[in-house]
Design a protein around this motif. Structure first.
Motif, short mmCIF file in Angstrom:
data_model
loop_
_atom_site.label_atom_id
_atom_site.label_comp_id
_atom_site.label_asym_id
_atom_site.label_seq_id
_atom_site.Cartn_x
_atom_site.Cartn_y
_atom_site.Cartn_z
N ARG A 110 0.47 -0.78 0.07
CA ARG A 110 -0.26 0.41 0.45
C ARG A 110 0.59 1.43 0.24
NH1 ARG A 110 -4.80 -1.89 4.26
NH2 ARG A 110 -6.26 -2.80 2.95
N GLY A 111 2.32 1.00 0.53
CA GLY A 111 3.57 2.77 0.52
C GLY A 111 3.30 2.45 -0.78
N ILE A 112 4.00 1.55 -1.81
CA ILE A 112 4.20 1.66 -2.53
C ILE A 112 2.97 2.03 -3.43
CG2 ILE A 112 5.59 0.89 -4.30
CD1 ILE A 112 6.70 -1.44 -2.20
N ARG A 113 2.27 1.69 -3.49
CA ARG A 113 1.41 2.06 -4.16
C ARG A 113 0.79 3.84 -4.11
NH1 ARG A 113 -4.49 -0.05 -2.35
NH2 ARG A 113 -4.10 1.88 -0.91
N ASP A 114 0.51 4.02 -2.16
CA ASP A 114 -0.10 5.34 -2.71
C ASP A 114 1.18 6.28 -2.62
OD1 ASP A 114 -2.22 3.80 -1.69
OD2 ASP A 114 -1.77 4.60 0.84
N SER A 115 2.59 5.72 -2.56
CA SER A 115 3.98 7.30 -3.17
C SER A 115 3.13 7.34 -5.03
CB SER A 115 4.67 6.24 -3.53
OG SER A 115 5.51 7.54 -3.22
N ALA A 116 3.45 5.78 -5.65
CA ALA A 116 2.86 5.93 -6.81
C ALA A 116 1.86 6.72 -7.31
CB ALA A 116 3.45 4.50 -7.47
N ARG A 117 0.73 6.47 -6.47
CA ARG A 117 -0.40 7.53 -7.31
C ARG A 117 -0.07 8.61 -6.66
NH1 ARG A 117 -5.72 5.40 -4.51
NH2 ARG A 117 -5.01 3.48 -5.68
N HIS A 118 0.77 8.91 -5.98
CA HIS A 118 0.60 10.00 -5.69
C HIS A 118 1.76 11.60 -6.16
CE1 HIS A 118 1.64 14.14 -3.40
NE2 HIS A 118 2.79 13.84 -3.68
N HIS A 119 2.61 10.41 -6.95
CA HIS A 119 3.50 10.63 -8.42
C HIS A 119 2.65 10.95 -9.32
CE1 HIS A 119 5.86 10.85 -4.43
NE2 HIS A 119 6.36 11.37 -4.90
N ASN A 120 1.42 10.28 -9.28
CA ASN A 120 0.97 9.72 -11.20
C ASN A 120 1.79 8.72 -11.99
OD1 ASN A 120 -1.61 10.58 -13.14
ND2 ASN A 120 -0.34 11.95 -13.99
N VAL A 121 1.76 7.96 -10.92
CA VAL A 121 2.59 6.98 -11.42
C VAL A 121 1.78 5.52 -10.79
CG1 VAL A 121 4.96 5.38 -11.75
CG2 VAL A 121 5.02 7.81 -11.41
N LYS A 122 1.61 4.37 -12.41
CA LYS A 122 1.42 2.96 -12.39
C LYS A 122 2.17 2.63 -11.41
CE LYS A 122 -0.93 4.60 -17.05
NZ LYS A 122 0.05 5.32 -16.75
N TYR A 123 1.30 1.26 -10.62
CA TYR A 123 1.82 0.39 -10.01
C TYR A 123 1.45 -0.71 -10.58
CZ TYR A 123 4.04 -2.74 -6.16
OH TYR A 123 4.48 -3.34 -6.05
N LEU A 124 2.58 -1.34 -11.14
CA LEU A 124 2.09 -2.31 -12.09
C LEU A 124 2.75 -3.88 -11.08
CD1 LEU A 124 3.10 -1.49 -15.74
CD2 LEU A 124 1.33 -1.41 -14.28
N GLY A 125 2.93 -4.02 -10.43
CA GLY A 125 2.94 -5.31 -9.64
C GLY A 125 4.33 -5.85 -9.70
N GLY A 126 4.77 -7.09 -9.42
CA GLY A 126 6.00 -7.69 -9.50
C GLY A 126 6.34 -8.42 -8.78
N ASP A 127 7.52 -9.00 -8.40
CA ASP A 127 7.99 -10.40 -8.07
C ASP A 127 8.53 -10.19 -6.44
OD1 ASP A 127 9.40 -12.60 -8.13
OD2 ASP A 127 11.50 -11.51 -7.48
N LEU A 128 8.16 -11.31 -5.64
CA LEU A 128 7.81 -11.86 -4.30
C LEU A 128 9.73 -13.00 -3.42
CD1 LEU A 128 6.94 -10.85 -1.26
CD2 LEU A 128 5.46 -12.60 -1.57
N ASN A 129 9.82 -12.61 -2.81
CA ASN A 129 11.16 -13.62 -2.77
C ASN A 129 11.14 -13.51 -1.06
OD1 ASN A 129 12.64 -13.09 -5.36
ND2 ASN A 129 12.00 -11.46 -5.06
N GLU A 130 11.35 -14.41 -0.88
CA GLU A 130 12.07 -14.65 0.57
C GLU A 130 12.91 -15.29 0.70
OE1 GLU A 130 12.46 -18.85 3.76
OE2 GLU A 130 11.25 -19.55 2.12
N ALA A 131 13.29 -13.87 1.72
CA ALA A 131 14.91 -14.28 2.19
C ALA A 131 15.27 -13.36 3.60
CB ALA A 131 15.36 -12.04 1.78
N HIS A 132 16.38 -13.56 4.22
CA HIS A 132 16.18 -13.80 5.38
C HIS A 132 16.94 -11.99 6.08
CE1 HIS A 132 16.54 -17.41 5.82
NE2 HIS A 132 17.93 -17.70 5.29
N GLU A 133 17.35 -11.36 5.04
CA GLU A 133 17.54 -9.68 5.17
C GLU A 133 16.88 -9.32 4.37
OE1 GLU A 133 18.96 -7.41 7.13
OE2 GLU A 133 21.00 -8.58 6.77
N GLU A 134 15.21 -8.77 4.52
CA GLU A 134 14.21 -7.83 4.01
C GLU A 134 15.34 -7.51 3.38
OE1 GLU A 134 10.43 -9.49 6.58
OE2 GLU A 134 12.07 -8.09 7.33
N TRP A 135 14.26 -6.96 2.56
CA TRP A 135 14.73 -5.93 1.06
C TRP A 135 13.94 -5.40 -0.17
CZ3 TRP A 135 14.25 -8.03 -3.65
CH2 TRP A 135 14.67 -9.35 -3.73
N ILE A 136 13.55 -4.52 -0.53
CA ILE A 136 12.34 -3.52 -1.23
C ILE A 136 13.48 -2.69 -1.94
CG2 ILE A 136 10.78 -2.06 -1.92
CD1 ILE A 136 10.04 -1.57 1.61
#
Length: 330
Positions: A110-136
């Protein structure tokens, strides 16, 4: 054996540039290690970048996972906007621990989506992984009929440096985080770190000035001092900063905790402000355009010799390159 911690992020990037095939790199019209990558396909420039962070290093104690999603989105969008190109869409790649709740995942998205919407950019989804050290990581793409503004250009003595906004709040945030200051007394610091907003009016300003006037650009995500140093090194010139716009709350924070407000302004980072170099012969046109873009200010000029200098208390002082660097910093 030399390790990444021995050389740091900047030297590691130089190594990558040496390993990549030169015949491939030549297709990037912006050159290697700019804010973004640009390919010319027929008469259209396709401009894209990817940016990301580990959650451990990006999370001030007062931020939640929604805020981290917002910041990740804004950081990628900033790198496209500072090239004078309107961003169109983002996609993401997330790495999370398997014991994370779905609530956390939902907040990040939701944070990614709302930031994109604020900047008039489309958020189209992506990739999801398992990780020990979490990242975006966030990848952003935009399109332009005009050549994007590069970092590297022919800069001359007297060319003007302009920037957007006022600095120091993110420097205060760093101090507050590592010294466990009660941040909730500093509402503006909380606001800009929870929801950093990229100034979209950058696109209008670059459009009205034109590519003949706007010579080079970089965003301030690594800090004002670091960003100017990078422009200095790639263009083999120097800068004299006559005016550092500092936010009043950052000035008050510095007074309260006995800090130098210039330190907060120069070495904060993550403001996502544009820093643009304008041709000196366009000064009259620039001043006219700035009347309708009050968030921008002239902060300095180009020098013929290398070095980044600042006018402080009537004296010209050379500032050092200092800031966060992956692999090196503890």
């Amino acid at each position: 054996m030399v390790k990444l911690r021995d050389v740091g992020e900047k030297e590691a990037i130089k190594l990558i540039g040496k390993v990549l095939f030169k015949r491939d790199l030549k297709y990037n019209v912006l050159g290697f290690n700019d804010d973004a990558i640009a390919l010319k396909i027929n008469n259209l420039y396709v401009v894209f970048n990817i940016d990301g962070f580990t959650l451990k290093y990006a999370k001030y104690y007062w931020l939640n996972h929604y805020d981290l999603g917002w910041k990740a989105s804004a950081s990628a969008i900033s790198d496209i906007i500072v090239k004078g190109v309107k961003p169109e869409a983002i996609v993401t790649s997330l790495g999370l621990r398997k014991n994370r709740s779905l609530k956390v995942l939902r907040k990040i998205i939701r944070g990614i989506r709302d930031s994109a919407r604020h900047h008039n950019v489309k958020y189209l989804g992506g990739d999801l992984n398992e990780a020990h050290e979490e990242w975006i990581s966030v990848a952003c793409i935009g399109f332009s009929e005009k050549k994007p503004v590069p970092r590297k250009a022919r800069l001359s003595e007297g060319d003007l440096v302009i920037s957007y906004g006022k600095y120091g709040l993110t420097g205060a945030a760093l101090h507050a985080h590592y010294n466990k200051v009660n941040i909730y007394s500093w509402g503006k610091v909380v606001k800009v770190t929870r929801k950093p907003k990229v100034p979209m009016e950058t696109l209008n300003l670059i459009h009205y000035l034109g590519r003949r006037c706007v010579l080079a650009s970089i965003d301030s995500s690594d800090g004002l001092a670091e960003s100017l140093t990078e422009l200095m090194e790639i263009n083999n010139v120097g800068f004299l900063v006559e005016n550092v716009p500092i936010d009043p709350e950052a000035l008050e924070y510095a007074r309260t905790y006995g800090l130098d407000p210039l330190e907060l302004a120069l070495y904060g980072g993550e403001e996502f402000y544009p820093i643009l170099v304008i041709k000196k012969t366009c000064e009259s046109k620039l001043k006219e355009v700035l009347k309708n873009h009050s968030g921008f200010e002239i902060i300095g000029r180009v020098l013929p010799r290398k070095g980044v200098y600042i006018r402080k208390n009537g004296k010209v002082v050379k500032i050092t390159k200092r800031g966060w660097e992956y692999f090196k910093n503890k």
